[in-house]
Design a protein around this motif. Sequence first.
Motif, mmCIF file in Angstrom:
data_model
loop_
_atom_site.group_PDB
_atom_site.id
_atom_site.type_symbol
_atom_site.label_atom_id
_atom_site.label_comp_id
_atom_site.label_asym_id
_atom_site.label_seq_id
_atom_site.Cartn_x
_atom_site.Cartn_y
_atom_site.Cartn_z
ATOM 1 N N ILE A 79 47.764 35.374 30.406
ATOM 2 C CA ILE A 79 46.652 34.753 31.116
ATOM 3 C C ILE A 79 46.985 34.798 32.604
ATOM 4 O O ILE A 79 48.045 34.339 33.023
ATOM 5 N N HIS A 80 46.102 35.420 33.376
ATOM 6 C CA HIS A 80 46.374 35.638 34.797
ATOM 7 C C HIS A 80 45.283 35.011 35.651
ATOM 8 O O HIS A 80 44.110 35.035 35.292
ATOM 9 N N HIS A 81 45.704 34.480 36.799
ATOM 10 C CA HIS A 81 44.766 33.931 37.779
ATOM 11 C C HIS A 81 44.655 34.960 38.895
ATOM 12 O O HIS A 81 45.663 35.392 39.450
ATOM 13 N N MET A 82 43.435 35.384 39.185
ATOM 14 C CA MET A 82 43.213 36.423 40.188
ATOM 15 C C MET A 82 42.275 35.905 41.261
ATOM 16 O O MET A 82 41.431 35.045 40.994
ATOM 17 N N ASP A 83 42.408 36.484 42.428
ATOM 18 C CA ASP A 83 41.520 36.121 43.523
ATOM 19 C C ASP A 83 40.163 36.771 43.298
ATOM 20 O O ASP A 83 40.082 37.949 42.958
ATOM 21 N N LYS A 84 39.115 35.990 43.483
ATOM 22 C CA LYS A 84 37.752 36.481 43.248
ATOM 23 C C LYS A 84 37.433 37.713 44.097
ATOM 24 O O LYS A 84 36.618 38.544 43.717
ATOM 25 N N SER A 85 38.111 37.864 45.241
ATOM 26 C CA SER A 85 37.843 39.006 46.125
ATOM 27 C C SER A 85 38.227 40.340 45.474
ATOM 28 O O SER A 85 37.806 41.397 45.923
ATOM 29 N N ARG A 86 39.041 40.304 44.404
ATOM 30 C CA ARG A 86 39.433 41.535 43.703
ATOM 31 C C ARG A 86 38.288 42.114 42.875
ATOM 32 O O ARG A 86 38.369 43.234 42.384
#
Length: 144
Positions: A79-86
Amino acid sequence: MTVSITPSSEVLMHFDLKLSDGSAADSTRVNNKPAKLQMGDGSLTANFEQCLLGLKEGDKKSFTLNADEAFGMPNPDNIHHMDKSRFTADTPVDVGTIIAFSQPDGSEVPGIVREVAGDSVTVDFNHPLAGQTVIFDVEILGVS
Protein backbone atom coordinates in the motif's frame (compact mmCIF):
# COMPACT_ATOMS: atom_id res chain seq x y z
CA MET A 1 -6.30 -43.61 -23.16
CA THR A 2 -7.12 -40.41 -21.32
CA VAL A 3 -4.21 -38.31 -20.22
CA SER A 4 -3.97 -37.00 -16.66
CA ILE A 5 -2.65 -33.53 -15.92
CA THR A 6 1.02 -33.63 -14.88
CA PRO A 7 3.40 -30.81 -13.86
CA SER A 8 4.37 -30.42 -17.55
CA SER A 9 0.92 -30.67 -19.21
CA GLU A 10 -0.74 -28.11 -21.40
CA VAL A 11 -4.33 -27.72 -20.20
CA LEU A 12 -7.42 -26.29 -21.89
CA MET A 13 -10.14 -25.58 -19.35
CA HIS A 14 -13.07 -23.48 -18.33
CA PHE A 15 -12.97 -22.08 -14.83
CA ASP A 16 -15.14 -20.05 -12.53
CA LEU A 17 -13.59 -18.22 -9.62
CA LYS A 18 -16.06 -17.28 -6.91
CA LEU A 19 -15.79 -15.72 -3.49
CA SER A 20 -17.09 -17.59 -0.45
CA ASP A 21 -20.27 -15.47 -0.56
CA GLY A 22 -20.97 -16.89 -4.05
CA SER A 23 -20.20 -13.70 -5.99
CA ALA A 24 -18.29 -14.22 -9.25
CA ALA A 25 -14.70 -12.96 -9.37
CA ASP A 26 -13.66 -14.31 -12.77
CA SER A 27 -14.93 -16.79 -15.33
CA THR A 28 -13.86 -18.03 -18.75
CA ARG A 29 -17.50 -18.86 -19.52
CA VAL A 30 -18.57 -15.20 -19.73
CA ASN A 31 -17.03 -14.85 -23.19
CA ASN A 32 -16.95 -18.63 -23.77
CA LYS A 33 -13.16 -18.48 -24.12
CA PRO A 34 -11.53 -21.39 -22.31
CA ALA A 35 -8.18 -20.78 -20.66
CA LYS A 36 -5.13 -22.50 -22.11
CA LEU A 37 -2.20 -22.82 -19.80
CA GLN A 38 1.13 -24.55 -19.55
CA MET A 39 1.51 -26.09 -16.11
CA GLY A 40 4.47 -24.56 -14.29
CA ASP A 41 4.56 -21.35 -16.36
CA GLY A 42 3.55 -19.18 -13.41
CA SER A 43 0.13 -18.18 -14.76
CA LEU A 44 -1.47 -20.06 -11.86
CA THR A 45 -0.19 -20.24 -8.30
CA ALA A 46 1.36 -23.52 -7.17
CA ASN A 47 -1.74 -24.23 -5.04
CA PHE A 48 -4.09 -23.81 -8.02
CA GLU A 49 -1.85 -26.08 -10.13
CA GLN A 50 -1.80 -28.66 -7.31
CA CYS A 51 -5.62 -28.82 -7.56
CA LEU A 52 -5.41 -29.69 -11.26
CA LEU A 53 -2.84 -32.50 -11.04
CA GLY A 54 -4.35 -35.87 -11.91
CA LEU A 55 -7.52 -34.49 -13.49
CA LYS A 56 -8.44 -35.73 -16.98
CA GLU A 57 -10.33 -34.37 -19.98
CA GLY A 58 -14.03 -34.16 -19.11
CA ASP A 59 -13.44 -33.86 -15.35
CA LYS A 60 -15.33 -31.18 -13.44
CA LYS A 61 -14.20 -30.34 -9.95
CA SER A 62 -14.60 -27.62 -7.34
CA PHE A 63 -11.87 -26.56 -4.92
CA THR A 64 -12.07 -24.13 -2.01
CA LEU A 65 -8.81 -22.35 -1.29
CA ASN A 66 -8.21 -20.24 1.80
CA ALA A 67 -6.68 -16.80 1.28
CA ASP A 68 -3.15 -18.00 2.10
CA GLU A 69 -3.51 -20.81 -0.48
CA ALA A 70 -5.04 -18.58 -3.17
CA PHE A 71 -3.87 -14.96 -3.56
CA GLY A 72 -2.29 -14.52 -0.14
CA MET A 73 -3.05 -12.08 2.61
CA PRO A 74 -2.91 -8.34 1.97
CA ASN A 75 0.61 -7.03 2.55
CA PRO A 76 0.82 -3.57 4.15
CA ASP A 77 4.06 -3.00 2.20
CA ASN A 78 1.99 -3.08 -1.01
CA ILE A 79 0.00 0.00 0.00
CA HIS A 80 1.63 3.22 -1.18
CA HIS A 81 0.87 6.89 -0.61
CA MET A 82 1.53 8.99 -3.70
CA ASP A 83 1.39 12.67 -4.44
CA LYS A 84 -1.70 13.60 -6.43
CA SER A 85 0.53 15.57 -8.85
CA ARG A 86 1.81 12.20 -10.21
CA PHE A 87 -1.60 11.59 -11.78
CA THR A 88 -2.60 13.27 -15.03
CA ALA A 89 -5.95 14.74 -15.97
CA ASP A 90 -6.52 11.56 -18.06
CA THR A 91 -6.29 9.41 -14.94
CA PRO A 92 -9.20 9.86 -12.56
CA VAL A 93 -8.10 9.41 -8.95
CA ASP A 94 -11.44 8.22 -7.65
CA VAL A 95 -11.69 5.63 -4.88
CA GLY A 96 -12.07 2.19 -6.47
CA THR A 97 -10.37 3.11 -9.76
CA ILE A 98 -7.85 0.53 -10.95
CA ILE A 99 -4.79 2.10 -12.56
CA ALA A 100 -1.90 0.33 -14.33
CA PHE A 101 1.48 1.56 -13.09
CA SER A 102 4.63 1.01 -15.15
CA GLN A 103 7.49 -0.82 -13.48
CA PRO A 104 11.18 -0.07 -14.12
CA ASP A 105 11.40 -3.27 -16.24
CA GLY A 106 8.53 -2.08 -18.47
CA SER A 107 5.89 -4.42 -17.07
CA GLU A 108 2.72 -3.03 -15.56
CA VAL A 109 1.16 -3.69 -12.18
CA PRO A 110 -2.44 -2.77 -11.31
CA GLY A 111 -3.14 -0.64 -8.25
CA ILE A 112 -6.51 0.22 -6.72
CA VAL A 113 -7.12 3.75 -5.44
CA ARG A 114 -8.25 3.24 -1.82
CA GLU A 115 -8.28 6.81 -0.52
CA VAL A 116 -7.80 10.40 -1.71
CA ALA A 117 -7.04 12.95 1.01
CA GLY A 118 -5.90 16.38 -0.12
CA ASP A 119 -2.74 15.88 -2.21
CA SER A 120 -2.23 12.29 -1.03
CA VAL A 121 -3.52 9.28 -2.97
CA THR A 122 -3.43 5.85 -1.31
CA VAL A 123 -2.88 3.06 -3.85
CA ASP A 124 -3.17 -0.62 -2.97
CA PHE A 125 -1.02 -2.98 -5.07
CA ASN A 126 -2.23 -6.15 -3.34
CA HIS A 127 -4.08 -8.61 -5.58
CA PRO A 128 -7.78 -7.61 -5.54
CA LEU A 129 -8.60 -11.05 -4.13
CA ALA A 130 -5.89 -11.01 -1.44
CA GLY A 131 -7.37 -12.01 1.90
CA GLN A 132 -10.33 -13.78 0.27
CA THR A 133 -11.29 -17.45 0.38
CA VAL A 134 -12.01 -18.47 -3.22
CA ILE A 135 -13.90 -21.32 -4.84
CA PHE A 136 -12.21 -22.56 -8.01
CA ASP A 137 -14.57 -24.56 -10.27
CA VAL A 138 -12.86 -26.19 -13.24
CA GLU A 139 -13.95 -28.17 -16.27
CA ILE A 140 -11.04 -29.81 -18.09
CA LEU A 141 -11.57 -29.64 -21.87
CA GLY A 142 -8.22 -31.00 -23.01
CA VAL A 143 -4.84 -32.21 -21.75
CA SER A 144 -1.68 -32.59 -23.83
